[in-house]
Design an enzyme around this catalytic site. Structure first.
Site, PDB file in Angstrom:
ATOM      1  N   ASP A   1       0.682  -1.113  -0.531  1.00 52.02           N
ATOM      2  CA  ASP A   1       0.181   0.148  -0.109  1.00 52.02           C
ATOM      3  C   ASP A   1       1.236   1.246   0.180  1.00 52.02           C
ATOM      4  O   ASP A   1       2.129   1.305   0.079  1.00 52.02           O
ATOM      5  CB  ASP A   1      -1.241   0.071   1.359  1.00 52.02           C
ATOM      6  CG  ASP A   1      -0.024  -0.767   2.302  1.00 52.02           C
ATOM      7  OD1 ASP A   1       1.230  -0.248   2.957  1.00 52.02           O
ATOM      8  OD2 ASP A   1      -1.237  -1.132   3.630  1.00 52.02           O
TER       9      ASP A   1
ATOM     10  N   GLU B   1      -9.697  -2.316   6.132  1.00 48.50           N
ATOM     11  CA  GLU B   1     -10.672  -1.906   7.009  1.00 48.50           C
ATOM     12  C   GLU B   1     -11.408  -2.589   6.837  1.00 48.50           C
ATOM     13  O   GLU B   1     -12.409  -3.449   6.387  1.00 48.50           O
ATOM     14  CB  GLU B   1     -10.804  -0.724   7.278  1.00 48.50           C
ATOM     15  CG  GLU B   1      -9.999   0.028   6.956  1.00 48.50           C
ATOM     16  CD  GLU B   1      -8.893   0.180   8.559  1.00 48.50           C
ATOM     17  OE1 GLU B   1      -9.149  -0.483   9.540  1.00 48.50           O
ATOM     18  OE2 GLU B   1      -7.855   0.774   8.510  1.00 48.50           O
TER      19      GLU B   1
ATOM     20  N   HIS C   1      -7.371  -5.518  10.592  1.00 40.37           N
ATOM     21  CA  HIS C   1      -7.125  -4.913   8.939  1.00 40.37           C
ATOM     22  C   HIS C   1      -5.435  -5.527   8.937  1.00 40.37           C
ATOM     23  O   HIS C   1      -4.904  -5.920   9.149  1.00 40.37           O
ATOM     24  CB  HIS C   1      -7.169  -3.721   8.920  1.00 40.37           C
ATOM     25  CG  HIS C   1      -5.811  -2.592   9.570  1.00 40.37           C
ATOM     26  ND1 HIS C   1      -6.218  -1.772  10.216  1.00 40.37           N
ATOM     27  CD2 HIS C   1      -4.677  -3.082   9.319  1.00 40.37           C
ATOM     28  CE1 HIS C   1      -5.346  -1.224  10.973  1.00 40.37           C
ATOM     29  NE2 HIS C   1      -4.347  -2.103   9.408  1.00 40.37           N
TER      30      HIS C   1
ATOM     31  N   ASN D   1      -7.679  -3.729  14.695  1.00 42.16           N
ATOM     32  CA  ASN D   1      -9.119  -3.647  14.225  1.00 42.16           C
ATOM     33  C   ASN D   1      -8.828  -5.438  12.958  1.00 42.16           C
ATOM     34  O   ASN D   1     -10.181  -5.470  12.444  1.00 42.16           O
ATOM     35  CB  ASN D   1      -9.625  -3.532  13.423  1.00 42.16           C
ATOM     36  CG  ASN D   1      -9.581  -2.670  12.286  1.00 42.16           C
ATOM     37  OD1 ASN D   1      -7.935  -2.985  11.466  1.00 42.16           O
ATOM     38  ND2 ASN D   1      -9.644  -1.411  11.837  1.00 42.16           N
TER      39      ASN D   1
END
Length: 243
Positions: free
Chosen positions: A67, A143, A138, A136
């Site tokens: 990313d 996400e 990800h 979380n």
């Protein structure tokens, strides 16, 4: 799925570097999928150390990063290109022409995402994809969501991610609001996946990712469906695991 227990962050980094170095030795022209952040930093440092000793040769190796922030130039010290160059690439003998990271300065999201998917396809796919795990669940910038994003896409960063990142910027207004990221489908096409996890605060989400239901609410849970996953986690990250 193979799960390896490490004593601490340093041991996790060394074990992860062992997996990557074996890939490079067995297939010198392999394609490594790389990640940024604090989790892989020790792994890169270990690989650099072995390269400096003459144990590793990256001259034929290619890479594709997960990313990049949208809107940050490469020379911005918070860009992922800057991170990769300064923490890994400049210390080894990889050809920079063989390193690939999404172009954060391309304003046309559809164009950049299609280009990056083609880059990965033209490389012949990723041989080994390195992943960290978000609090979380990800992976990359994928996400929690209502569905798994299949291919490289532009994501609106969550308020919690923007808030967490503001310490790296002069003001919160300077924090990028979007990022380009490989999709879940792109990640899952990698031939082998290496997930590294450290710290007690990741223990609950790691357990959900490995043993909970496969759901886009926990993006990393999709890894249960991949046929070649290696997880290296330290004792703190495994502290909520039975036994």
């Amino acid at each position: 799925m193979k799960l390896y227990r490490a004593k601490d962050y340093k041991d996790m980094s060394r074990k992860a570097a062992n997996v990557i170095s074996a890939q490079v030795i067995m297939k010198p022209d392999c394609v490594l999928g790389l990640a940024t952040g604090s989790s892989p930093l020790g792994t890169y440092q270990q690989l650099i150390e072995w390269y400096e000793k003459g144990d590793l040769d990256f001259s034929e190796t290619k890479s594709a990063n997960l990313d990049e922030y949208k809107g940050l130039p490469r020379d911005n010290d918070q860009s992922y290109y800057y991170f990769m160059y300064n923490n890994f690439f400049k210390h080894i003998n990889i050809d920079l022409n063989n390193t690939n990271i999404p172009n954060g300065m391309e304003p046309d999201s559809a164009k950049e995402c299609a280009r990056y998917e083609k880059v990965i396809a033209d490389l012949g796919g990723v041989d080994l994809q390195l992943l960290g795990l978000g609090h979380n669940g990800h992976i990359g910038f994928n996400e929690p969501d209502a569905a798994f994003e299949k291919i490289t896409h532009c994501v609106d960063l969550t308020e919690s991610t923007i808030e967490a990142n503001k310490r790296f910027f002069a003001t919160i207004d300077d924090v990028p609001k979007q990022a380009y990221t490989m999709g879940i489908g792109t990640i899952m096409r990698a031939k082998k996946i290496l997930l590294i996890v450290s710290g007690e605060e990741k223990s609950s989400i790691l357990y959900k990712a490995l043993y909970g239901p496969v759901t886009p609410q926990v993006p990393a849970s999709i890894l249960q469906l991949h046929n070649d996953v290696v997880v290296v986690a330290d004792e703190a990250a495994l502290s909520k695991f039975p036994g």
